[in-house]
Enzyme design. Structure first.
Site, PDB file in Angstrom:
ATOM      1  N   HIS A  78       2.687  -3.644   2.894  1.00 21.72           N
ATOM      2  CA  HIS A  78       1.325  -3.767   3.437  1.00 21.72           C
ATOM      3  C   HIS A  78       0.263  -3.437   2.391  1.00 21.72           C
ATOM      4  CE1 HIS A  78       1.534   0.608   4.695  1.00 21.72           C
ATOM      5  NE2 HIS A  78       0.238   0.548   4.467  1.00 21.72           N
ATOM      6  N   ASP A 120       9.121  -1.948   4.457  1.00 22.01           N
ATOM      7  CA  ASP A 120       7.740  -2.024   3.983  1.00 22.01           C
ATOM      8  C   ASP A 120       7.612  -1.721   2.483  1.00 22.01           C
ATOM      9  OD1 ASP A 120       5.003  -2.114   3.823  1.00 22.01           O
ATOM     10  OD2 ASP A 120       4.642  -0.843   5.564  1.00 22.01           O
ATOM     11  N   SER A 143       0.246   5.595   1.665  1.00 22.42           N
ATOM     12  CA  SER A 143       1.119   4.433   1.720  1.00 22.42           C
ATOM     13  C   SER A 143       1.561   4.074   0.315  1.00 22.42           C
ATOM     14  CB  SER A 143       0.387   3.251   2.328  1.00 22.42           C
ATOM     15  OG  SER A 143       0.496   3.311   3.709  1.00 22.42           O
TER      16      SER A 143
HETATM   17  N1  ARG Z   1       0.279   2.343  10.114  1.00 18.96           N
HETATM   18  C1  ARG Z   1       0.368   2.107   8.695  1.00 18.96           C
HETATM   19  C2  ARG Z   1      -0.949   2.458   8.022  1.00 18.96           C
HETATM   20  O1  ARG Z   1      -1.744   3.104   8.601  1.00 18.96           O
HETATM   21  C3  ARG Z   1       0.792   0.716   8.403  1.00 18.96           C
HETATM   22  C4  ARG Z   1      -0.246  -0.315   8.621  1.00 18.96           C
HETATM   23  C5  ARG Z   1       0.174  -1.701   8.260  1.00 18.96           C
HETATM   24  N2  ARG Z   1       1.128  -2.237   9.187  1.00 18.96           N
HETATM   25  C6  ARG Z   1       0.808  -2.793  10.388  1.00 18.96           C
HETATM   26  N3  ARG Z   1       1.765  -3.161  11.169  1.00 18.96           N
HETATM   27  N4  ARG Z   1      -0.438  -2.963  10.752  1.00 18.96           N
HETATM   28  O2  ARG Z   1      -1.526   1.887   7.174  1.00 18.96           O
HETATM   29  N1  GLU Z   2       0.011   3.299   6.484  1.00 26.01           N
HETATM   30  C1  GLU Z   2      -0.889   4.289   5.966  1.00 26.01           C
HETATM   31  C2  GLU Z   2      -1.543   3.858   4.666  1.00 26.01           C
HETATM   32  O1  GLU Z   2      -1.776   2.729   4.456  1.00 26.01           O
HETATM   33  C3  GLU Z   2      -0.174   5.568   5.847  1.00 26.01           C
HETATM   34  C4  GLU Z   2       0.002   6.061   7.188  1.00 26.01           C
HETATM   35  C5  GLU Z   2      -0.814   7.276   7.450  1.00 26.01           C
HETATM   36  O2  GLU Z   2      -2.002   7.183   7.786  1.00 26.01           O
HETATM   37  O3  GLU Z   2      -0.209   8.332   7.255  1.00 26.01           O
HETATM   38  O4  GLU Z   2      -1.946   4.636   3.865  1.00 26.01           O
END
Ligand code: ARG
Ligand code: GLU
Length: 653
Positions: A83, A220, A588
């Site tokens: 991502h 990911d 991330s």
């Molecule tokens: N929750 C993760 C973050 O905050 C991954 C986000 C990307 N993935 C998704 N399915 N939207 O960035």
């Molecule tokens: N998916 C998040 C990011 O893009 C990390 C998840 C979180 O917020 O801990 O940084």
């Protein structure tokens, strides 16, 4: 007697668990190293951060300004999340080569794809510059004067730090609300090429359904390579460039992870607010989050309806949907977690104790000052947030105000329905004093939202006038007011922060996250999200097969993966794992390291029940989610057939 013993062990357990909280500055990690070693870490502070020798920090980068990445070979190979690489993979994709859908694997160096605009930053050094930044400060200076001074002194420090050129970049960051300042000097490399990415059905497996959740099975990750000039220094993209030789690259552990193993995450968390007044947390958990969640539920429902009717619309809106859904889901966990932890009441209790202590000191009354500032700011801030979540989500109005909207990804029926729903919510949700004259007059003139909508979508001038009047009203009226309050809150927080540190001298404070490099340590651990439910900390390929469903987009895996599994022997192939590391957005792509500093995984998410950790950390619920590095190797080999990449990595058992 028995009672005291139990109480003692309960306390000990609590202190130990609590101590997994924290995002520590690498340059000051010597303050934590005894605790880290007591918990299993087998290296020393100089191995984590050193300016005299190669250390782990030299293998970690800020990737593209919002994620973290790590070097995994002496030839510049870099891992980050899928991502985080998504936008770049997308840019290289076309109808003929859909790398998002099918994945991408360079089979040799010449096939690696350059990414204009993408850069990575290696930290050269960080240093406390508080005295220099505040040189010339006199008590009694107001916040504006102080800010000007800080800016001027910081500029001089930054310029001195980068005078040798060679891609050096510097920033001065306020820590603890400006009680401390650190200079960060980076070396920035701008030739970063795409090497590999799994198909989205692996890299985004589970999609929004599994996002922020456990059990998780998302692959990911994506792979890049950093290039340099022949002198190993930063250079603009050129065919002559050569793979960058890092001072340090991570060794990859094949030993695997199990419950209780020491872990630490080395990366760049973006923003946390651990020490703020109860009024801020109250606003977030009881006003801001619930209202924004409700507004986004409406928007997501509209998108979902049209996306489920047409494959083309689904493709057009999947990225937007993901963006809206990501924060929407996070806020749900955050609000719930804050309420469950009783954080507002806990903070109020703390504020009482604090004020009792502060009586007669220069700190007396600071919590009341903050309470008043929040009370005055919150209605204005709420209006601004409301405006952002409603009016500014309407693409037609965005286009009319000149903000670029890709027409390739635009579907008017979604936007029209969004207009009606969001304009209605804006109108109902806010008093008329938060609406410009033109809005009030148009409401009168059109009589109904339907007619208003038809006019806006039929007549460009109508759309322009509406968006301009709203834009001006908010940017010229509300934004400066809110900013002015925020500056005063920041100033008061500086005093309150300093006072909290004086009040609680038994406690070691870590600064709130601000996208600077941090170390968070903890251990592999499952959790119990609810009564009667208990989660294992590791997931396997078997779980992917269990979720596999060709009829559900999020769970439709590549046939090759099914075939591999059917061959047998891959049932226990590890995929993801949970740990107690205190992470946030920006972490991330961060390397997850074991007790010997070897790579065991890449951080990519948290569990939603623990997302209140940006305000308050609960050792029972706060878990970060990582992809097991052995799954990355498996995918490179079995799906990418890019085994040659493994030849340049170093493995340890
Ligand atoms: N929750 C993760 C973050 O905050 C991954 C986000 C990307 N993935 C998704 N399915 N939207 O960035
Ligand atoms: N998916 C998040 C990011 O893009 C990390 C998840 C979180 O917020 O801990 O940084």
């Amino acid at each position: 007697m028995k009672k005291t013993v139990i109480a003692f062990f309960a306390l000990l357990a609590m202190i130990q668990a609590r101590a997994d909280e924290g995002m520590w500055l690498p340059a000051l990690i010597s303050q934590r190293i005894t605790d880290m070693q007591a918990k299993g870490f087998r290296l020393g502070a100089e191995d984590i951060y050193s300016v005299n020798q190669a250390s782990l920090k030299d293998a970690v980068v800020l990737f593209g300004g919002g994620c973290t990445g790590e070097l995994v070979s002496d030839e510049g190979l870099l891992f980050t999340n899928h991502h985080c690489g998504y936008g770049y993979i997308q840019k290289h994709s076309s109808v003929e080569h859909d790398y998002l859908k099918d994945g991408f694997w360079a089979m040799n160096r010449s096939e690696e794809l350059p990414n204009p605009g993408l850069s990575v930053r290696f930290l050269e050094r960080m240093e406390d510059v508080t005295a220099q930044v505040l040189k010339g400060y006199e008590p009694g200076m107001d916040e504006e004067e102080r800010a000007a001074l800080v800016m001027e002194n910081s500029k001089a420090l930054r310029e001195a730090a980068v005078k040798d050129g060679g891609g050096l970049k510097a920033s001065v960051e306020a820590l603890f609300y400006g009680n401390q300042y650190f200079l960060f000097v980076f070396r920035e490399y701008t030739d970063v090429r795409l090497v590999g990415a799994p198909p989205s059905s692996i890299g985004k497996f589970g999609g929004e359904t599994d996002n922020w959740m456990w059990p998780r099975h998302t692959g990911d990750f994506s792979i890049f390579r950093v290039y340099a000039g022949k002198d190993n220094m930063p250079a603009e993209y050129s065919e002559e460039n050569v793979p960058y030789k890092p001072k340090k690259s991570l060794k990859i552990s094949l030993a695997g992870v199990k419950e209780g193993d020491f872990t630490f995450v080395y990366g760049c968390p973006g923003s946390t607010r651990e020490y703020v007044h109860s009024a801020e947390v109250d606003y977030v958990a009881n006003v801001s989050d619930p209202e924004k969640i409700a507004l986004r539920t409406t928007r997501l429902d509209i998108m979902k309806k049209y996306m489920s009717q047409s494959q083309a619309v689904r493709i057009q809106y999947s990225s937007k949907f993901a963006g809206v859904a990501n924060a929407w889901k996070k806020w749900q966990g955050e609000a719930k977690g804050i309420r469950k932890m009783n954080t507002v009441a806990e903070k109020q209790k703390f504020e009482k104790e604090f004020e009792a202590w502060a009586k007669g000191t220069g700190y007396e009354g600071i919590t009341d000052t903050l309470a008043e500032l929040y009370k005055a700011r919150n209605p204005l801030y709420r209006a601004l947030e409301y405006y952002n979540e409603t009016v500014r989500s309407i693409e037609k109005l965005q286009m009319s105000s000149g903000r670029p909207v890709s027409l390739k990804d635009y579907y008017q029926p979604i936007d029209e329905e969004t207009f009606t729903a969001m304009m209605t919510a804006f109108d109902k949700g806010l008093d008329d004093c938060y609406k410009p004259d033109y809005f009030l007059k148009s409401r009168e003139r059109f009589g109904s939202m339907e007619q208003w909508k038809d006019a806006v979508f039929a007549d460009t001038l109508e759309a322009k006038k509406l968006s301009r009047s709203l834009n001006e009203f908010y940017t010229e009226n509300l934004v400066p007011k809110v900013s002015s309050y925020n500056r005063r809150i920041n100033l008061a927080n500086r005093t309150y922060m300093k006072a909290q540190m004086a009040f609680r001298q038994d406690k070691t404070f870590y600064p709130d996250a601000n996208l600077t490099l941090r170390v968070a340590y903890g251990h592999v651990s499952g959790y119990s999200p609810a009564d009667g439910v208990s989660y294992n900390p590791v997931s396997t390929l078997t779980g992917i097969i269990e979720k596999d469903n060709p009829d559900i987009f999020d769970y439709n895996i590549p046939q090759t993966l099914r075939d591999i599994y059917a061959r047998g022997g891959y049932e226990d192939q590890p995929v993801c794992f949970l740990a107690t590391n205190h992470t946030s957005g920006g972490n991330s792509g961060s390397p997850v390291l074991n007790a010997d500093g070897n790579l065991i995984g890449i951080n990519f998410d948290r569990v939603w029940e623990g997302t209140m950790s940006d305000y308050v950390f609960d050792p029972d619920f706060c878990r970060n989610i990582s992809i097991d590095v052995r799954y990355i190797l498996f995918i490179i080999k079995e799906i990418g057939h890019a085994d040659y990449l493994l030849d340049e990595m170093a493995f340890v058992r």
